[in-house]
Design a protein around this motif. Sequence first.
Motif: not given
Length: 291
Positions: A161-184
């Motif tokens: 199930a979707w857990n709305e509280d995991l906002v930071l964990q989701r962003y950090e995974i996207l950053y680690e995967a290099g999928l956001v502009k801040e990570a290139g």
Amino acid sequence: MTIGFAHAELIAVLVAVTGGEPRVMTIRSGEALPSGPFEMGHRTLQSGLREWVQEQTGHPVGYLEQLYTFADRDRNNEILGGRTISISYLGLVREQAATGAGGPAWHGWYSYFPWEDWRAGRPAVLDDIVAHLATWAKRDPVRKEERLRRVTFAFGCGEVAWNEDLVLQRYEILYEAGLVKEAGGPPEVNPGRPMFADHRRILATGIARLRAKIKYRPVVFELMPASFTLLQLQRSVEALAGLTLHKQNFRRLIEQQELVEETGDTTSETGGRPAKLFRYRSESREYESQI
């Protein structure tokens, strides 16, 4: 010999709910959060933050609580041989025009995190995000299963199930995967509006804190006008959580907790029959100030 030194910065995540939408105060045309150095003349951290917010945005600040201290060594920082330590605060306000010197502006926080808004159902952007994350996980055979488990848990894939509280964990995974502009991240991916340095990570931390906190403390009333309808209150909670709530269950919960009382007035602004206006009970506010 001095090898390095730390520079203390104060940074604010100021949140308002306007027209049923959660919004965050920004400077630099939406690219950054209000911030400034902690100076010797500041009496306390909080007073220093209030001074910077006033100077950069001109917006009054009421409720404030310390959010988190960011001091990672690899943070974007302009101090040669030193480190920037950012002490962040979460502030809850009622939106007013901002006229400060920092180019202040209010922006909807889902423009930065479009995958976090489930009020109209599962966001379409999640399909692309999960597909890119699956590709990222498979690039490392040794860590593939561990990465896939993290993605499944954080993004609510499959039977999870979707857990709305995991906002930071989701962003950090996207950053680690290099999928956001801040990570290139490549321009064809880059979900959400980017921000300066790690300000979007700080904003994600503030959203996660607020989503968790509205479940056990009535802080949502800091964002409400003096009087409001129960529908307006529900829409504000939904806006923050990024979810829709069952109307009768929500009203039953509000009544059980005895958080509001009728003002005796009504409003016809809802377009239907006049709706009762409520206010936050003063007894509840006094109790909150003691805990």
